[in-house]
Scaffold this motif. Sequence first.
Motif, PDB file in Angstrom:
ATOM      1  N   LYS A  11      24.141 -10.880  -0.729  1.00  0.00           N
ATOM      2  CA  LYS A  11      24.995  -9.452  -0.816  1.00  0.00           C
ATOM      3  C   LYS A  11      24.170  -8.769  -1.830  1.00  0.00           C
ATOM      4  N   LYS A  12      22.960  -8.992  -2.350  1.00  0.00           N
ATOM      5  CA  LYS A  12      22.268  -8.032  -3.101  1.00  0.00           C
ATOM      6  C   LYS A  12      22.077  -6.807  -2.999  1.00  0.00           C
ATOM      7  N   LEU A  13      22.336  -5.848  -3.664  1.00  0.00           N
ATOM      8  CA  LEU A  13      22.037  -4.364  -3.202  1.00  0.00           C
ATOM      9  C   LEU A  13      20.828  -3.970  -4.062  1.00  0.00           C
ATOM     10  N   VAL A  14      20.080  -2.986  -3.186  1.00  0.00           N
ATOM     11  CA  VAL A  14      18.791  -2.498  -3.898  1.00  0.00           C
ATOM     12  C   VAL A  14      19.165  -1.088  -3.520  1.00  0.00           C
ATOM     13  N   PRO A  15      18.900  -0.045  -4.482  1.00  0.00           N
ATOM     14  CA  PRO A  15      19.101   1.159  -4.141  1.00  0.00           C
ATOM     15  C   PRO A  15      17.776   1.910  -3.515  1.00  0.00           C
ATOM     16  N   GLU A  16      17.992   2.693  -2.419  1.00  0.00           N
ATOM     17  CA  GLU A  16      16.860   3.415  -1.624  1.00  0.00           C
ATOM     18  C   GLU A  16      16.852   4.890  -1.778  1.00  0.00           C
ATOM     19  N   VAL A  17      15.754   5.413  -1.545  1.00  0.00           N
ATOM     20  CA  VAL A  17      15.567   7.035  -1.506  1.00  0.00           C
ATOM     21  C   VAL A  17      15.038   7.197  -0.213  1.00  0.00           C
ATOM     22  N   VAL A  18      15.429   8.368   0.254  1.00  0.00           N
ATOM     23  CA  VAL A  18      15.211   8.845   1.779  1.00  0.00           C
ATOM     24  C   VAL A  18      13.776   9.974   1.222  1.00  0.00           C
ATOM     25  N   LEU A  19      12.812   9.508   2.048  1.00  0.00           N
ATOM     26  CA  LEU A  19      11.483  10.314   1.929  1.00  0.00           C
ATOM     27  C   LEU A  19      11.531  11.385   2.707  1.00  0.00           C
ATOM     28  N   ASN A  20      10.730  12.682   2.618  1.00  0.00           N
ATOM     29  CA  ASN A  20      10.532  13.621   3.306  1.00  0.00           C
ATOM     30  C   ASN A  20      10.286  13.595   4.686  1.00  0.00           C
ATOM     31  N   SER A  21       9.791  12.009   5.182  1.00  0.00           N
ATOM     32  CA  SER A  21       9.490  11.778   6.522  1.00  0.00           C
ATOM     33  C   SER A  21      10.887  11.253   7.142  1.00  0.00           C
ATOM     34  N   GLY A  22      11.917  11.116   6.380  1.00  0.00           N
ATOM     35  CA  GLY A  22      13.015  10.398   6.855  1.00  0.00           C
ATOM     36  C   GLY A  22      13.280   8.823   6.625  1.00  0.00           C
ATOM     37  N   HIS A  23      12.220   8.201   6.383  1.00  0.00           N
ATOM     38  CA  HIS A  23      12.021   6.834   6.114  1.00  0.00           C
ATOM     39  C   HIS A  23      12.864   6.612   4.779  1.00  0.00           C
ATOM     40  N   LYS A  24      13.365   5.462   4.517  1.00  0.00           N
ATOM     41  CA  LYS A  24      14.014   4.841   3.451  1.00  0.00           C
ATOM     42  C   LYS A  24      13.214   4.117   2.848  1.00  0.00           C
ATOM     43  N   MET A  25      13.118   4.231   1.512  1.00  0.00           N
ATOM     44  CA  MET A  25      12.116   3.329   0.673  1.00  0.00           C
ATOM     45  C   MET A  25      13.097   2.771  -0.502  1.00  0.00           C
ATOM     46  N   PRO A  26      12.930   1.273  -0.639  1.00  0.00           N
ATOM     47  CA  PRO A  26      13.766   0.885  -1.596  1.00  0.00           C
ATOM     48  C   PRO A  26      12.980   1.209  -2.811  1.00  0.00           C
ATOM     49  N   VAL A  27      13.837   1.408  -3.867  1.00  0.00           N
ATOM     50  CA  VAL A  27      13.249   1.713  -5.364  1.00  0.00           C
ATOM     51  C   VAL A  27      12.794   0.536  -6.106  1.00  0.00           C
ATOM     52  N   LEU A  28      13.058  -0.682  -5.701  1.00  0.00           N
ATOM     53  CA  LEU A  28      12.722  -1.823  -6.309  1.00  0.00           C
ATOM     54  C   LEU A  28      11.782  -2.372  -5.853  1.00  0.00           C
ATOM     55  N   GLY A  29      10.485  -2.718  -6.161  1.00  0.00           N
ATOM     56  CA  GLY A  29       9.107  -3.117  -5.191  1.00  0.00           C
ATOM     57  C   GLY A  29       8.585  -4.203  -6.091  1.00  0.00           C
ATOM     58  N   LEU A  30       7.981  -4.995  -5.041  1.00  0.00           N
ATOM     59  CA  LEU A  30       7.011  -6.138  -5.940  1.00  0.00           C
ATOM     60  C   LEU A  30       5.569  -5.844  -5.672  1.00  0.00           C
ATOM     61  N   GLY A  31       4.704  -5.693  -6.906  1.00  0.00           N
ATOM     62  CA  GLY A  31       3.512  -5.388  -6.963  1.00  0.00           C
ATOM     63  C   GLY A  31       2.712  -6.895  -6.672  1.00  0.00           C
ATOM     64  N   THR A  32       1.366  -7.105  -6.043  1.00  0.00           N
ATOM     65  CA  THR A  32       0.942  -8.169  -5.766  1.00  0.00           C
ATOM     66  C   THR A  32      -0.374  -8.249  -6.389  1.00  0.00           C
ATOM     67  N   GLY A  33      -0.824  -7.363  -7.185  1.00  0.00           N
ATOM     68  CA  GLY A  33      -2.078  -7.302  -7.901  1.00  0.00           C
ATOM     69  C   GLY A  33      -2.058  -7.950  -9.069  1.00  0.00           C
ATOM     70  N   LYS A  34      -3.122  -8.768  -9.318  1.00  0.00           N
ATOM     71  CA  LYS A  34      -3.130  -9.912 -10.480  1.00  0.00           C
ATOM     72  C   LYS A  34      -4.669 -10.420 -10.566  1.00  0.00           C
ATOM     73  N   VAL A  35      -5.352 -10.441 -11.595  1.00  0.00           N
ATOM     74  CA  VAL A  35      -6.692 -11.047 -12.061  1.00  0.00           C
ATOM     75  C   VAL A  35      -6.702 -12.351 -12.667  1.00  0.00           C
ATOM     76  N   PRO A  36      -7.159 -13.425 -12.311  1.00  0.00           N
ATOM     77  CA  PRO A  36      -7.832 -13.324 -10.783  1.00  0.00           C
ATOM     78  C   PRO A  36      -6.578 -13.310  -9.931  1.00  0.00           C
ATOM     79  N   PRO A  37      -6.962 -13.075  -8.607  1.00  0.00           N
ATOM     80  CA  PRO A  37      -5.913 -12.987  -7.451  1.00  0.00           C
ATOM     81  C   PRO A  37      -5.238 -14.406  -7.343  1.00  0.00           C
ATOM     82  N   THR A  38      -4.192 -14.565  -7.155  1.00  0.00           N
ATOM     83  CA  THR A  38      -3.260 -15.750  -6.889  1.00  0.00           C
ATOM     84  C   THR A  38      -3.724 -16.168  -5.437  1.00  0.00           C
ATOM     85  N   PRO A  39      -3.994 -17.563  -5.228  1.00  0.00           N
ATOM     86  CA  PRO A  39      -4.547 -18.274  -3.999  1.00  0.00           C
ATOM     87  C   PRO A  39      -3.509 -17.660  -2.832  1.00  0.00           C
ATOM     88  N   THR A  40      -3.863 -17.384  -1.736  1.00  0.00           N
ATOM     89  CA  THR A  40      -3.216 -16.923  -0.446  1.00  0.00           C
ATOM     90  C   THR A  40      -1.902 -17.855  -0.156  1.00  0.00           C
TER      91      THR A  40
END
Length: 150
Positions: A11-40
């Motif tokens: 039951k975790k809640l994450v706020p969303e914003v509605v974009l101009n396109s009408g799509h909803k985007m969660p405001v909390l995201g997870l980035g995957t960039g790392k040097v060196p990259p994490t093995p797949t």
Amino acid sequence: MEETIINSSTKKLVPEVVLNSGHKMPVLGLGTGKVPPTPTDELVSILVDAIDAGYHHIDTAAFYQTEEAVGLAVVRAKERGVIKNRDDMFITSKLWCTDAYPDGVLPALKTSLREWWDHVLTADVVERFVVDSILSSVDSLAVKAETVGI
């Protein structure tokens, strides 16, 4: 801002914003960039756990070498019942500066889609595709994006 339940088991809640396109985007995201990259295989496991914890907005990029892992993680999360379908996710990918010219945008986008959609197989869209580093003409990118309907 709306709040949406994205993980029925916790039951975790994450706020969303509605974009101009009408799509909803969660405001909390997870980035995957790392040097060196994490093995797949390791990153897939991390991402499935993150999706289960409520991260339904994942940020990736061809430059990060994480698009395949994101695709695999979406498939595994669906198989495990963590998400119902691909539409439960919001994926951001990026155009790297070396592709930021009028004839480079569409091929870079297609490469990104192919890299991870080969695993997901349910759609051919990324919710957000942004310029990662502005070193080229933004005007020429806007013209190209309008031309191809991005």
